[in-house]
Design an enzyme around this catalytic site. Structure first.
Site, PDB file in Angstrom:
ATOM      1  N   ASN A  15       0.871  -1.188   0.000  1.00 12.66           N
ATOM      2  CA  ASN A  15       0.000   0.000   0.000  1.00 12.66           C
ATOM      3  C   ASN A  15       0.907   1.236   0.000  1.00 12.66           C
ATOM      4  O   ASN A  15       1.525   1.544   1.014  1.00 12.66           O
ATOM      5  CB  ASN A  15      -0.887  -0.033   1.252  1.00 12.66           C
ATOM      6  CG  ASN A  15      -1.691   1.246   1.429  1.00 12.66           C
ATOM      7  OD1 ASN A  15      -1.835   2.034   0.489  1.00 12.66           O
ATOM      8  ND2 ASN A  15      -2.222   1.451   2.623  1.00 12.66           N
ATOM      9  N   TRP A  16       0.951   1.903  -1.127  1.00 11.79           N
ATOM     10  CA  TRP A  16       1.856   3.061  -1.251  1.00 11.79           C
ATOM     11  C   TRP A  16       1.276   4.316  -0.591  1.00 11.79           C
ATOM     12  O   TRP A  16       1.928   5.341  -0.534  1.00 11.79           O
ATOM     13  CB  TRP A  16       2.156   3.333  -2.727  1.00 11.79           C
ATOM     14  CG  TRP A  16       2.993   2.256  -3.383  1.00 11.79           C
ATOM     15  CD1 TRP A  16       3.510   1.137  -2.784  1.00 11.79           C
ATOM     16  CD2 TRP A  16       3.402   2.191  -4.757  1.00 11.79           C
ATOM     17  NE1 TRP A  16       4.218   0.395  -3.700  1.00 11.79           N
ATOM     18  CE2 TRP A  16       4.164   1.008  -4.914  1.00 11.79           C
ATOM     19  CE3 TRP A  16       3.190   3.015  -5.877  1.00 11.79           C
ATOM     20  CZ2 TRP A  16       4.726   0.644  -6.143  1.00 11.79           C
ATOM     21  CZ3 TRP A  16       3.750   2.645  -7.112  1.00 11.79           C
ATOM     22  CH2 TRP A  16       4.505   1.480  -7.241  1.00 11.79           C
ATOM     23  N   LYS A  17       0.038   4.224  -0.126  1.00 14.04           N
ATOM     24  CA  LYS A  17      -0.648   5.375   0.500  1.00 14.04           C
ATOM     25  C   LYS A  17      -0.522   6.608  -0.418  1.00 14.04           C
ATOM     26  O   LYS A  17      -0.493   6.463  -1.624  1.00 14.04           O
ATOM     27  CB  LYS A  17      -0.080   5.635   1.889  1.00 14.04           C
ATOM     28  CG  LYS A  17      -0.030   4.378   2.760  1.00 14.04           C
ATOM     29  CD  LYS A  17       0.112   4.708   4.217  1.00 14.04           C
ATOM     30  CE  LYS A  17       0.399   3.447   5.000  1.00 14.04           C
ATOM     31  NZ  LYS A  17       0.031   3.520   6.380  1.00 14.04           N
ATOM     32  N   HIS A 105      -9.780   0.747   4.797  1.00  8.42           N
ATOM     33  CA  HIS A 105      -8.495   0.946   5.492  1.00  8.42           C
ATOM     34  C   HIS A 105      -8.719   1.873   6.685  1.00  8.42           C
ATOM     35  O   HIS A 105      -9.520   2.805   6.611  1.00  8.42           O
ATOM     36  CB  HIS A 105      -7.468   1.550   4.526  1.00  8.42           C
ATOM     37  CG  HIS A 105      -6.076   1.530   5.075  1.00  8.42           C
ATOM     38  ND1 HIS A 105      -5.642   2.445   6.000  1.00  8.42           N
ATOM     39  CD2 HIS A 105      -5.030   0.691   4.854  1.00  8.42           C
ATOM     40  CE1 HIS A 105      -4.379   2.173   6.325  1.00  8.42           C
ATOM     41  NE2 HIS A 105      -3.984   1.113   5.645  1.00  8.42           N
ATOM     42  N   GLU A 107      -7.128   4.267   7.857  1.00 12.27           N
ATOM     43  CA  GLU A 107      -6.915   5.702   7.596  1.00 12.27           C
ATOM     44  C   GLU A 107      -8.142   6.315   6.920  1.00 12.27           C
ATOM     45  O   GLU A 107      -8.447   7.492   7.127  1.00 12.27           O
ATOM     46  CB  GLU A 107      -5.632   5.890   6.762  1.00 12.27           C
ATOM     47  CG  GLU A 107      -4.390   5.591   7.605  1.00 12.27           C
ATOM     48  CD  GLU A 107      -3.152   5.189   6.828  1.00 12.27           C
ATOM     49  OE1 GLU A 107      -3.121   5.346   5.600  1.00 12.27           O
ATOM     50  OE2 GLU A 107      -2.208   4.703   7.479  1.00 12.27           O
ATOM     51  N   GLU A 177      -5.643  -5.483  10.387  1.00 13.03           N
ATOM     52  CA  GLU A 177      -4.679  -4.413  10.625  1.00 13.03           C
ATOM     53  C   GLU A 177      -5.012  -3.710  11.945  1.00 13.03           C
ATOM     54  O   GLU A 177      -5.824  -2.767  11.965  1.00 13.03           O
ATOM     55  CB  GLU A 177      -4.752  -3.387   9.492  1.00 13.03           C
ATOM     56  CG  GLU A 177      -4.350  -3.934   8.149  1.00 13.03           C
ATOM     57  CD  GLU A 177      -3.694  -2.866   7.298  1.00 13.03           C
ATOM     58  OE1 GLU A 177      -2.540  -3.056   6.928  1.00 13.03           O
ATOM     59  OE2 GLU A 177      -4.313  -1.832   7.035  1.00 13.03           O
ATOM     60  N   GLY A 183       2.048   1.950  10.912  1.00 15.65           N
ATOM     61  CA  GLY A 183       2.993   3.067  10.841  1.00 15.65           C
ATOM     62  C   GLY A 183       3.673   3.393  12.158  1.00 15.65           C
ATOM     63  O   GLY A 183       4.296   4.446  12.288  1.00 15.65           O
ATOM     64  N   SER A 223       3.198  -2.426  10.363  1.00 16.41           N
ATOM     65  CA  SER A 223       4.643  -2.412  10.644  1.00 16.41           C
ATOM     66  C   SER A 223       5.338  -3.713  10.245  1.00 16.41           C
ATOM     67  O   SER A 223       6.226  -4.201  10.948  1.00 16.41           O
ATOM     68  CB  SER A 223       4.895  -2.079  12.118  1.00 16.41           C
ATOM     69  OG  SER A 223       4.417  -0.776  12.407  1.00 16.41           O
ATOM     70  N   GLY A 244       2.634  -1.267   4.335  1.00 21.21           N
ATOM     71  CA  GLY A 244       2.554   0.154   4.012  1.00 21.21           C
ATOM     72  C   GLY A 244       3.939   0.723   3.752  1.00 21.21           C
ATOM     73  O   GLY A 244       4.523   0.531   2.684  1.00 21.21           O
ATOM     74  N   GLY A 245       4.482   1.393   4.756  1.00 19.29           N
ATOM     75  CA  GLY A 245       5.754   2.119   4.606  1.00 19.29           C
ATOM     76  C   GLY A 245       6.855   1.305   3.944  1.00 19.29           C
ATOM     77  O   GLY A 245       7.555   1.800   3.046  1.00 19.29           O
TER      78      GLY A 245
HETATM   79  C1  PEP Z   1      -0.927  -0.020   5.859  1.00 14.04           C
HETATM   80  O1  PEP Z   1      -0.865   1.082   5.348  1.00 14.04           O
HETATM   81  O2  PEP Z   1      -1.863  -0.747   5.596  1.00 14.04           O
HETATM   82  C2  PEP Z   1       0.127  -0.428   6.791  1.00 14.04           C
HETATM   83  C3  PEP Z   1       0.048  -1.617   7.325  1.00 14.04           C
HETATM   84  O3  PEP Z   1       1.131   0.463   7.050  1.00 14.04           O
HETATM   85  P1  PEP Z   1       2.567   0.153   7.730  1.00 14.04           P
HETATM   86  O4  PEP Z   1       3.099  -1.126   7.100  1.00 14.04           O
HETATM   87  O5  PEP Z   1       3.404   1.334   7.396  1.00 14.04           O
HETATM   88  O6  PEP Z   1       2.348  -0.037   9.187  1.00 14.04           O
END
Ligand code: PEP
Length: 265
Positions: A15-17, A105, A107, A177, A183, A223, A244-245
């Site tokens: 997920n590049w957000k 999601h 967010e 999640e 994050g 994470s 994500g990140g």
């Molecule tokens: C996500 O955006 O779904 C996510 C899990 O982010 P991260 O891996 O950065 O915690």
């Protein structure tokens, strides 16, 4: 391998957000294509979920260069067309060969006030257009602290899946999640991830039947890094990862895919 994992091919999703403009996205997709070997994806599916403005460019790179990565989106509208200024239709995504769409999601739930009802409608919009929802659920830290994790997961899954045909549920992906892990650098332990994913599978069984529950894939997200991938993927009810990140760096994301494929799931 636990018998309960048989037949569920893991899915590792990036997920590049709201990162990478279309030129950076082209570079990132090419970089991933150069790094991923056929053996990395022999037993694992991989998807990337760029921002909307990048999707056409990334589609051209993935298809034009034969990169074995599925195209994903991060969100979509409930409606197929009409007077919905600023929205992106699921029909338009399907036309660009998007295969997976993130739905609900945390967010989006948090910053854009997406309720369980909105998430349920988006999930149906994705299915109606022949794509696979990656339906995100998870508890907040406050819910966890007062022991409401299972109750929250039950409510989220029930609200979204009730009334969805069994075969459609079987084809879906659910991403567990925990909001406190996204994050933050503080991933769930494999024990916590397994417990929550097994709980989710149980809720799916009661809402949609045993067959859908044993067939649908459940990802863990929050994470994820290369060094916690193997322990998370060793959990019998974890069928993949939503990253994500760490997915923004092609080298790091490749390491995660490689570590996931090493677990032999
Ligand atoms: C996500 O955006 O779904 C996510 C899990 O982010 P991260 O891996 O950065 O915690």
């Amino acid at each position: 391998m636990s018998p309960s994992t048989l037949g569920r091919r893991p899915l590792v999703s990036g997920n590049w957000k709201m990162n990478l403009d279309h030129l950076e996205a082209i570079h990132a997709a090419r970089d991933l294509g150069l790094r991923l070997q056929a053996s990395d994806v022999a037993s694992v599916d991989v998807s990337v979920h760029p921002p909307f403005t990048d999707i056409r460019s990334v589609q051209s790179v993935l298809e034009g260069e034969g990169i074995p990565v599925a195209l994903g989106a991060q969100n979509c509208a409930i409606e197929d067309s009409g007077a919905f200024t600023g929205e992106v239709s699921p029909v338009m995504l399907a036309k660009l060969h998007v295969e997976y769409v993130l739905v609900g999601h945390s967010e989006r739930r948090m910053h854009f006030h997406e309720t369980d009802a909105i998430v349920a409608a988006k999930l149906r919009a994705v299915l109606r257009n022949g794509m696979v929802p990656v339906f995100c659920v998870g508890e907040t830290v406050d819910e966890r602290d007062i022991g409401l994790t299972q109750e929250r997961l039950t409510a989220q899954v029930g609200a979204a899946l009730t009334g969805v045909p069994t075969e459609a549920v079987a084809s879906m992906v659910i991403a567990y999640e925990p909001v406190w892990a996204i994050g933050t650098g503080q991933a769930a332990t494999p024990e916590d991830a397994q417990e929550a994913c097994a709980w989710i599978r149980g809720v799916v069984a009661s809402v949609s039947g045993e067959e859908a529950a044993t067939t649908l894939r459940i990802q863990y997200g929050g994470s994820v890094k290369a060094d916690n991938t193997e322990s998370l993927m060793a959990c019998p009810d974890v069928d993949g990862l939503l990253v994500g990140g760490a997915s923004l760096d092609a080298a790091g994301f490749t390491e995660i895919v490689r570590a996931a494929s090493r677990t032999g799931r």
